[in-house]
Design a protein around this motif. Sequence first.
Motif, PDB file in Angstrom:
ATOM      1  N   LYS A 156       2.423   5.482   5.717  1.00 10.59           N
ATOM      2  CA  LYS A 156       1.863   4.376   4.940  1.00 10.59           C
ATOM      3  C   LYS A 156       2.544   3.050   5.254  1.00 10.59           C
ATOM      4  O   LYS A 156       1.894   2.006   5.335  1.00 10.59           O
ATOM      5  CB  LYS A 156       1.988   4.691   3.443  1.00 10.59           C
ATOM      6  CG  LYS A 156       1.483   3.590   2.531  1.00 10.59           C
ATOM      7  CD  LYS A 156       1.752   3.924   1.066  1.00 10.59           C
ATOM      8  CE  LYS A 156       1.370   2.768   0.148  1.00 10.59           C
ATOM      9  NZ  LYS A 156       1.708   3.039  -1.267  1.00 10.59           N
ATOM     10  N   SER A 157       3.854   3.074   5.430  1.00  3.35           N
ATOM     11  CA  SER A 157       4.603   1.827   5.589  1.00  3.35           C
ATOM     12  C   SER A 157       4.788   1.419   7.050  1.00  3.35           C
ATOM     13  O   SER A 157       5.312   0.355   7.337  1.00  3.35           O
ATOM     14  CB  SER A 157       5.980   1.959   4.936  1.00  3.35           C
ATOM     15  OG  SER A 157       6.736   2.985   5.556  1.00  3.35           O
ATOM     16  N   VAL A 184       6.168  -2.202  -6.904  1.00  8.13           N
ATOM     17  CA  VAL A 184       6.609  -1.525  -8.140  1.00  8.13           C
ATOM     18  C   VAL A 184       6.690  -2.465  -9.340  1.00  8.13           C
ATOM     19  O   VAL A 184       6.895  -2.011 -10.456  1.00  8.13           O
ATOM     20  CB  VAL A 184       7.985  -0.848  -7.934  1.00  8.13           C
ATOM     21  CG1 VAL A 184       7.889   0.275  -6.918  1.00  8.13           C
ATOM     22  CG2 VAL A 184       9.053  -1.862  -7.529  1.00  8.13           C
ATOM     23  N   ARG A 241      12.975   7.368  -6.795  1.00  2.85           N
ATOM     24  CA  ARG A 241      11.904   8.351  -6.917  1.00  2.85           C
ATOM     25  C   ARG A 241      12.417   9.625  -7.584  1.00  2.85           C
ATOM     26  O   ARG A 241      11.756  10.213  -8.422  1.00  2.85           O
ATOM     27  CB  ARG A 241      11.339   8.666  -5.531  1.00  2.85           C
ATOM     28  CG  ARG A 241      10.129   9.582  -5.554  1.00  2.85           C
ATOM     29  CD  ARG A 241       9.643   9.845  -4.138  1.00  2.85           C
ATOM     30  NE  ARG A 241       9.312   8.611  -3.448  1.00  2.85           N
ATOM     31  CZ  ARG A 241       9.032   8.540  -2.155  1.00  2.85           C
ATOM     32  NH1 ARG A 241       9.080   9.634  -1.403  1.00  2.85           N
ATOM     33  NH2 ARG A 241       8.718   7.392  -1.593  1.00  2.85           N
ATOM     34  N   TYR A 250       9.729   4.914   7.938  1.00  3.42           N
ATOM     35  CA  TYR A 250       9.887   5.628   6.670  1.00  3.42           C
ATOM     36  C   TYR A 250       8.797   6.681   6.506  1.00  3.42           C
ATOM     37  O   TYR A 250       9.054   7.843   6.251  1.00  3.42           O
ATOM     38  CB  TYR A 250       9.840   4.650   5.496  1.00  3.42           C
ATOM     39  CG  TYR A 250      10.980   3.668   5.474  1.00  3.42           C
ATOM     40  CD1 TYR A 250      12.246   4.052   5.027  1.00  3.42           C
ATOM     41  CD2 TYR A 250      10.815   2.353   5.893  1.00  3.42           C
ATOM     42  CE1 TYR A 250      13.306   3.155   4.998  1.00  3.42           C
ATOM     43  CE2 TYR A 250      11.864   1.446   5.866  1.00  3.42           C
ATOM     44  CZ  TYR A 250      13.097   1.854   5.419  1.00  3.42           C
ATOM     45  OH  TYR A 250      14.141   0.971   5.398  1.00  3.42           O
ATOM     46  N   SER A 281       7.808  -6.474  -3.009  1.00  3.05           N
ATOM     47  CA  SER A 281       7.834  -5.272  -3.845  1.00  3.05           C
ATOM     48  C   SER A 281       7.200  -5.544  -5.200  1.00  3.05           C
ATOM     49  O   SER A 281       7.336  -4.749  -6.125  1.00  3.05           O
ATOM     50  CB  SER A 281       9.285  -4.814  -4.032  1.00  3.05           C
ATOM     51  OG  SER A 281      10.056  -5.870  -4.586  1.00  3.05           O
ATOM     52  N   ASN A 297       5.015  -2.172   2.008  1.00  2.18           N
ATOM     53  CA  ASN A 297       3.777  -1.955   1.250  1.00  2.18           C
ATOM     54  C   ASN A 297       3.984  -1.156  -0.036  1.00  2.18           C
ATOM     55  O   ASN A 297       3.032  -0.591  -0.580  1.00  2.18           O
ATOM     56  CB  ASN A 297       2.707  -1.270   2.108  1.00  2.18           C
ATOM     57  CG  ASN A 297       2.373  -2.062   3.359  1.00  2.18           C
ATOM     58  OD1 ASN A 297       2.364  -3.292   3.323  1.00  2.18           O
ATOM     59  ND2 ASN A 297       2.100  -1.376   4.459  1.00  2.18           N
ATOM     60  N   THR A 298       5.210  -1.113  -0.536  1.00  4.78           N
ATOM     61  CA  THR A 298       5.485  -0.434  -1.802  1.00  4.78           C
ATOM     62  C   THR A 298       5.666  -1.478  -2.895  1.00  4.78           C
ATOM     63  O   THR A 298       6.618  -2.264  -2.860  1.00  4.78           O
ATOM     64  CB  THR A 298       6.744   0.440  -1.697  1.00  4.78           C
ATOM     65  OG1 THR A 298       6.592   1.370  -0.628  1.00  4.78           O
ATOM     66  CG2 THR A 298       6.975   1.194  -2.996  1.00  4.78           C
ATOM     67  N   THR A 338      15.405  -4.735  -4.840  1.00  7.92           N
ATOM     68  CA  THR A 338      14.516  -3.649  -4.441  1.00  7.92           C
ATOM     69  C   THR A 338      14.734  -3.301  -2.969  1.00  7.92           C
ATOM     70  O   THR A 338      14.820  -4.190  -2.118  1.00  7.92           O
ATOM     71  CB  THR A 338      13.042  -4.028  -4.661  1.00  7.92           C
ATOM     72  OG1 THR A 338      12.736  -5.230  -3.931  1.00  7.92           O
ATOM     73  CG2 THR A 338      12.767  -4.284  -6.133  1.00  7.92           C
ATOM     74  N   LEU A 347      12.847  -0.773  -0.660  1.00  8.85           N
ATOM     75  CA  LEU A 347      11.711   0.144  -0.618  1.00  8.85           C
ATOM     76  C   LEU A 347      10.977   0.039   0.719  1.00  8.85           C
ATOM     77  O   LEU A 347      11.078  -0.979   1.409  1.00  8.85           O
ATOM     78  CB  LEU A 347      10.738  -0.206  -1.749  1.00  8.85           C
ATOM     79  CG  LEU A 347      11.324  -0.192  -3.169  1.00  8.85           C
ATOM     80  CD1 LEU A 347      10.381  -0.891  -4.134  1.00  8.85           C
ATOM     81  CD2 LEU A 347      11.595   1.233  -3.613  1.00  8.85           C
TER      82      LEU A 347
END
Length: 299
Positions: free
Chosen positions: A84-85, A204, A171, A81, A227, A201-202, A196, A198
Amino acid sequence: MKFKKIVSIDYTGIDEFVHEKLKSLCNTLEIYNDFPKSEAEIIKRAKNADVLLVSWNTPITANIIKNLPTLKYIGMCCSLYDEKSSNVDIIQAKKQGIIVKGVKHYGDDGVVEYFYSELIRLFKGLGNVQFKEEQIELSGINLGIIGLGTLGKMIADAGNFFSMNIYYHNRNKRNDVDYKYLSIDVLLKTCDVITTHLPRNTVVIGDKEFSEFGNGKILVNTGLSPSFELRAFDKWIKCKGNFALFDISSTTEEFRTKYKDYPNVIISNTVSGFTKNARERLAHKVIYNLENVIKSISD
């Protein structure tokens, strides 16, 4: 042109379908069907490799990449993605001129089947627990989707078939779908079920969001990490009428141990999207990437 050495560093699940093709793309092929336990073991396995294949399970850190000077390409046998992930240190790979590619949408069908299978079992009491005192149908249930990418939309379309009321938070608001966009706080207050979808590591959902979600609700997560904030989840899941559904990839061993005796925390023992069908799709996408990298290097 061929690669000098391809190393599949852990169990990727693709060898069954494309072993001969992998052999034809390199002089030396080494395939491991377990998971390395340390950076040192990974570096030892990948010595002199110019191609590394890796699943989502094994971190390929900056230190590992620095210690593999012959590496030209990292093929992620999983979705990529963003930096970061990713379980691969993309920044370090770029510094060394190493190409990194992932694949997408190979396991989505299996996740959709898992989602509705588990939801129906819970609504109808086909397992050990039942959501309400009397079994109910999906029709008329408010379903909230956080992350309306390809998989999220597949979940939405299937829910629409079952006459569920579909809402989403993303988003960015999508103009190419008929489903209703809501802010995350309104989505949580409105919906009976939240799912979720995503990147890893996201996070929310915290205390505030769980409070807005309220009780008598269902949370579903099939991503590669929670998540939600763990402490906030622990508080919410202890309230009467709340349920949570997970596949094994979205939980840690510590999490599974902690909640193993909670009847309202239902954790599958399988990775819902890693079916035989998905592995075959994944295998051919990995080969496609490899062939394109060879072509780009040759050109």
